[in-house]
Design an enzyme around this catalytic site. Structure first.
Site: not given
Ligand code: UD1
Length: 431
Positions: A22-23, A117, A122, A307, A399
């Site tokens: 999925k990701n 969320c 996030r 995950d 999902r």
């Molecule tokens: C992706 C995955 C999700 C997985 C996560 C962590 C997809 C579609 N989803 O989610 O399944 O659980 O990676 O491996 O690929 N953060 C910030 N600022 C930002 C972005 C992130 O502070 O602009 C923080 C988040 O709050 C979190 C951490 O960084 O604490 C990691 O999040 P992130 O890797 O961005 O998660 P996703 O990409 O949303």
């Protein structure tokens, strides 16, 4: 609303095929926005998040064709809209992945802010700061990100303060069509990021440092369509392996890749599983034993994935001994703990660590899924528990897990999907 009824307490045993990740699929569909000619993606999983992404791109004017092999061809040359509305973004945060490609190719994007969320705040500040460093003009108004650029984005040096998977993907995609070289430091190196980069390079992008935390993207003026096969889903793989481990069963998973699952395989071995692997399969045998509790700390790849945290909390709940599970990625990712406690689990939540003293038997109970991986955890707990478990709000599970009840039935589990259930439904799943 659909529910899963599970009659637990028997080891699972059998062989199934793992779906595409999925990701990796979600950013690849967004990457179609960068291509001047259609791209064809193979091994796409049939999941609600994929349907949502197709709906989102379709609203923008993209045309989708499904061929006989169920591969999806995407033509974005017909695009007329450059926005992602709140109605779709609120159901799937990964919609943010259209921001970078739209801006890079069309110079404009209006994308709703994702909002709250269940597993943590996030934020998307890293996506926005990176695009601003590439020269984008970004304002936030009425709940939307309005991004514009005059001419092409420009290459920039970007240091990600925190490792972000979709943040890295958004910035890589934006940088592919920028003018000049972009260097992304502290980039995520999850296998799904690497798979996206392989696709982009096949489309004509110039990205080096693949699989490392420093990526260099030399911008090109156009990207072309290509055909690409999505890598197997390592989280789906890990979930079914854990199902084998916590029921004392044995499973063979085909069409997967053991090389992208090291941290999970090592922990399963520590829990007492015997594991054998081939190029594209994994076999796990618990030899009928109860698992041993393990300590786990989540962190970016190649460490243990967040995950898989909820599934291992279920494993520890029925294991011999005590184990500590520490979550370092998301601040509120223990919603499954209260539900496990309703099934008789002995878990003490201290800050971001769940300390579990395994019990010999969980007992079936009605439980509520709160997010995607929490629902997987509850299904696993239901498989191990004595009696019937009813998992509610399983739209979360749809999902991210393709045909979960069919796959578990193939592994011999007593599981059934119902919308409204009666006492006879409960008896009927006992086979
Ligand atoms: C992706 C995955 C999700 C997985 C996560 C962590 C997809 C579609 N989803 O989610 O399944 O659980 O990676 O491996 O690929 N953060 C910030 N600022 C930002 C972005 C992130 O502070 O602009 C923080 C988040 O709050 C979190 C951490 O960084 O604490 C990691 O999040 P992130 O890797 O961005 O998660 P996703 O990409 O949303």
């Amino acid at each position: 609303m659909d529910k899963l009824l599970i009659a637990g307490g028997t080891p699972i045993n059998g062989e199934i095929r793992i779906s595409g990740a999925k990701n990796a699929t979600l950013p690849m569909l967004a990457a179609a926005l960068l291509a001047s000619t259609p791209i064809e993606i193979c091994n796409i999983p049939h999941l609600q998040d994929v349907t949502t992404t197709i709906e989102l791109l379709g609203l923008m004017g993209a045309v989708f064709t499904v061929n006989d092999d169920l591969n999806i061809q995407i033509d974005t040359s017909t695009l007329t809209q450059f926005s992602a509305p709140y109605e779709l973004v609120k159901t799937m945060r990964a919609s943010i992945l259209v921001l970078g490609p739209l801006l890079a190719r069309y110079g404009k994007a209006d994308v709703s802010l994702p909002g709250g969320c269940a597993i943590g705040s996030r934020p998307i500040n890293l996506h926005i700061h990176g695009l601003q460093a590439m020269g984008a003009d970004i304002t936030i108004k009425n709940g939307y990100i309005h991004a514009r650029t005059h001419g092409r984005l420009r290459g920039a040096k970007i240091l990600m303060d925190q490792v972000s998977v979709t943040g890295t993907e958004n910035l890589i995609m934006a940088a592919t069509l920028a003018n000049g070289v972009t260097i992304i430091e502290n980039a995520a190196c999850e296998p799904e990021v690497t798979d996206l980069i392989h696709l982009l390079n096949k489309m004509g992008a110039e990205i080096t440092g693949v699989g490392t935390t420093t990526l260099t993207v030399e911008g090109v003026s156009t990207l072309n369509g290509t055909k690409y096969t999505v890598l197997p889903d390592r989280i789906e793989t890990g979930t079914y392996l854990t199902a084998g481990a916590l029921t004392g069963g044995k499973v063979k998973l085909k069409n997967t890749d053991p090389k992208i699952l090291d941290a999970v395989l090592l922990k399963l071995e520590e829990a007492g599983a015997e594991i054998d692997t081939g190029v594209d399969w994994i076999y796990l045998d618990m030899k009928g034993k109860r698992p041993k509790a393990v300590d786990v700390c989540t962190a970016p790849y190649p460490a243990f994935p967040t995950d898989m945290q909820a599934q291992f909390t279920a494993l520890n709940a029925v294991a011999e001994g005590s184990g500590a599970i520490t979550e370092t990625i998301f601040e509120n990712r223990f919603m499954h703990v209260q539900e496990l406690q309703r099934m008789g689990a002995e878990i003490n939540l201290r800050g971001n660590t769940a300390v579990t003293k395994g019990v010999k038997n969980l007992t079936g109970a009605p439980v509520m899924a709160t997010d995607l991986r929490a629902s997987a955890c509850l299904v696993l707990a239901g498989l191990a528990a004595q009696g019937t478990t009813i998992v509610d709000r399983i739209y979360h599970i749809d999902r991210g897990y393709e045909c979960i009840e069919e796959k578990l039935q193939n592994l011999g589990a007593n599981i059934k999907r119902v919308s409204n259930y009666t006492v006879s439904d409960i008896y009927s799943i006992y086979g």
